[in-house]
Design a protein around this motif. Structure first.
Motif, PDB file in Angstrom:
ATOM      1  N   ASN A 172       6.067   3.811 -79.646  1.00  0.00           N
ATOM      2  CA  ASN A 172       7.624   2.768 -80.059  1.00  0.00           C
ATOM      3  C   ASN A 172       8.782   2.561 -81.086  1.00  0.00           C
ATOM      4  O   ASN A 172       8.154   3.156 -82.322  1.00  0.00           O
ATOM      5  N   ARG A 173       9.957   2.276 -81.519  1.00  0.00           N
ATOM      6  CA  ARG A 173      10.991   2.096 -82.571  1.00  0.00           C
ATOM      7  C   ARG A 173       9.870   1.693 -83.275  1.00  0.00           C
ATOM      8  O   ARG A 173      10.547   1.165 -84.491  1.00  0.00           O
ATOM      9  N   ASN A 174       9.503   0.952 -82.962  1.00  0.00           N
ATOM     10  CA  ASN A 174       8.932  -0.726 -83.541  1.00  0.00           C
ATOM     11  C   ASN A 174       7.036  -0.448 -84.824  1.00  0.00           C
ATOM     12  O   ASN A 174       6.422  -0.864 -84.654  1.00  0.00           O
ATOM     13  N   GLU A 175       7.044   1.348 -84.044  1.00  0.00           N
ATOM     14  CA  GLU A 175       5.524   1.574 -84.575  1.00  0.00           C
ATOM     15  C   GLU A 175       4.455   0.623 -84.199  1.00  0.00           C
ATOM     16  O   GLU A 175       3.081   0.280 -84.541  1.00  0.00           O
ATOM     17  N   GLU A 176       4.639  -0.143 -82.686  1.00  0.00           N
ATOM     18  CA  GLU A 176       3.507   0.068 -81.714  1.00  0.00           C
ATOM     19  C   GLU A 176       3.329   1.069 -80.799  1.00  0.00           C
ATOM     20  O   GLU A 176       4.203   1.835 -80.345  1.00  0.00           O
ATOM     21  N   TRP A 177       1.545   1.301 -80.547  1.00  0.00           N
ATOM     22  CA  TRP A 177       1.356   2.284 -79.507  1.00  0.00           C
ATOM     23  C   TRP A 177       1.229   0.900 -77.655  1.00  0.00           C
ATOM     24  O   TRP A 177       0.806   0.202 -77.773  1.00  0.00           O
ATOM     25  N   VAL A 178       1.726   2.053 -77.147  1.00  0.00           N
ATOM     26  CA  VAL A 178       2.249   1.816 -75.493  1.00  0.00           C
ATOM     27  C   VAL A 178       1.612   2.692 -74.837  1.00  0.00           C
ATOM     28  O   VAL A 178       1.681   3.413 -74.570  1.00  0.00           O
ATOM     29  N   ASP A 179       0.985   2.414 -74.029  1.00  0.00           N
ATOM     30  CA  ASP A 179       0.525   2.242 -72.886  1.00  0.00           C
ATOM     31  C   ASP A 179       1.053   3.504 -71.948  1.00  0.00           C
ATOM     32  O   ASP A 179       2.209   2.441 -71.645  1.00  0.00           O
ATOM     33  N   ALA A 180       0.663   4.703 -71.620  1.00  0.00           N
ATOM     34  CA  ALA A 180       1.564   5.160 -70.662  1.00  0.00           C
ATOM     35  C   ALA A 180       0.960   5.550 -69.852  1.00  0.00           C
ATOM     36  O   ALA A 180       0.460   6.437 -68.803  1.00  0.00           O
ATOM     37  N   THR A 181       0.505   4.331 -68.691  1.00  0.00           N
ATOM     38  CA  THR A 181      -0.319   4.476 -67.747  1.00  0.00           C
ATOM     39  C   THR A 181       0.426   5.196 -66.901  1.00  0.00           C
ATOM     40  O   THR A 181       1.382   5.061 -66.288  1.00  0.00           O
ATOM     41  N   PRO A 182      -0.673   5.371 -66.088  1.00  0.00           N
ATOM     42  CA  PRO A 182      -0.760   6.274 -65.358  1.00  0.00           C
ATOM     43  C   PRO A 182       0.202   6.484 -63.547  1.00  0.00           C
ATOM     44  O   PRO A 182      -0.534   4.701 -63.423  1.00  0.00           O
ATOM     45  N   ILE A 183       1.312   6.821 -63.000  1.00  0.00           N
ATOM     46  CA  ILE A 183       1.724   6.624 -61.536  1.00  0.00           C
ATOM     47  C   ILE A 183       1.416   7.450 -60.805  1.00  0.00           C
ATOM     48  O   ILE A 183       1.382   8.897 -60.892  1.00  0.00           O
TER      49      ILE A 183
END
Length: 316
Positions: free
Chosen positions: A216-227
């Protein structure tokens, strides 16, 4: 940052109001995040399941059977790639995954294959005809989804509806099957290194395991949880260049599977005709916002990124 959800049925709805509301949401996602889930794609659960089944069957074959269609022996980059063949993070570890790539299947004597042999030509197919049939059907349906999405993007950017889609007559779009096996050691957890995609847009079908992360824009890794039945869509570097950085190509990675867990995913890299001139679209430049990039042929750009990612292609 949460990854937004875009409804393809609304992007193509008969109601102009419904269509425009969803196109505005799409435009915001492309500008602010560069990632979104796409639902109601029209690709059936049955076809998605069949693709998963065929991937498991193919990657379970003996190594010598898979190496019979080794991607390193194919000048136009089609076929099977072994674990460690690709390194997406140029300063990190090689990716812990095996792959299969296919694209438009053109004969070796086709004029485009003769002119651009590293980008066009025949596929190296798995030996099982059922696997090939499912791959081809998914390729056709995913391409239809991509064309609808690109039409909506053109509308969002105040361009002619076919601004992007008319560049896909002899495209170099690639469907890939990926298998992420468990790592034999825990020295690091790299499945696919941090990278941006280098094409136009990518449509990803992933299984229920998870592992994809977006920065993300804060340089944090965010999970793209499966849908279930949703595709994960992201903007590639070529589209960012085309839109003068208005649409953003965002870094993402895949964490290696846990012990005894196998993950499968299917990116569909949507890439236009080789000779498409990618120059700043009119709506993304102004007197106080000149074009940041020189025009470039799409194929030249993609070729340069291939060569930077695969060691065996150096010098080709």
């Amino acid at each position: 940052m949460s990854i937004p959800l875009i409804d393809l049925a609304k992007l193509t709805h008969a109601s102009k109001d419904i269509r425009q509301t969803e196109i505005s949401a799409l435009d915001k996602a492309c500008r602010e995040i560069g990632f979104f889930y796409l639902v109601n794609t029209g690709i059936s659960t049955e076809l998605m399941t069949a693709l998963m089944t065929q991937a498991k069957r193919f990657f379970a074959l003996p190594q010598e059977d898979k190496k019979a269609i080794d991607i390193k022996s194919c000048v136009n980059h089609r076929g099977y790639g072994s674990i460690g063949e690709e390194q997406l993070d140029e300063v990190g570890h090689s990716d812990w995954k095996e792959t299969f790539d296919m694209a438009l299947d053109l004969p070796s004597d086709h004029p485009l294959a003769a002119k651009y042999p590293t980008m066009y030509g025949p596929n190296q197919n798995p030996s099982d005809p059922q696997t090939v049939e499912v791959l081809q059907e998914y390729y056709v349906q995913a391409f239809e989804v991509a064309q609808k999405l690109l039409t909506a993007m053109a509308t969002a950017l105040k361009l002619e509806e076919d601004f992007f889609t008319r560049c896909f007559k002899d495209h170099v779009t690639v469907l890939r099957m990926i298998h992420y096996p468990p790592r034999p050691s825990q020295d690091h957890d790299n499945g696919a290194g941090a990278h941006t995609d280098y094409g136009c847009v990518t449509l990803l079908l992933q299984d229920h395991i998870g592992g994809l992360q977006v920065k993300n824009r804060n340089e944090e890794w965010v999970d793209a949880t499966p849908i279930k039945d949703a595709l994960v869509v992201n903007i590639g570097d070529l589209m960012q260049r085309w839109t003068n950085d208005e649409y953003v190509s965002t870094a993402h990675r895949v964490r290696a599977s846990q012990e005894d867990v196998h993950r499968y995913s299917f990116p569909f890299f949507v890439e236009p005709d080789y000779e498409t001139e990618v120059a700043c679209v009119p709506s993304c430049m102004a007197a106080d916002k000149p074009a940041k990039y020189e025009p470039i042929l799409s194929g030249d750009w993609i070729q340069s990124r291939f060569d930077a990612t695969y060691a065996y292609r150096e010098g080709k």
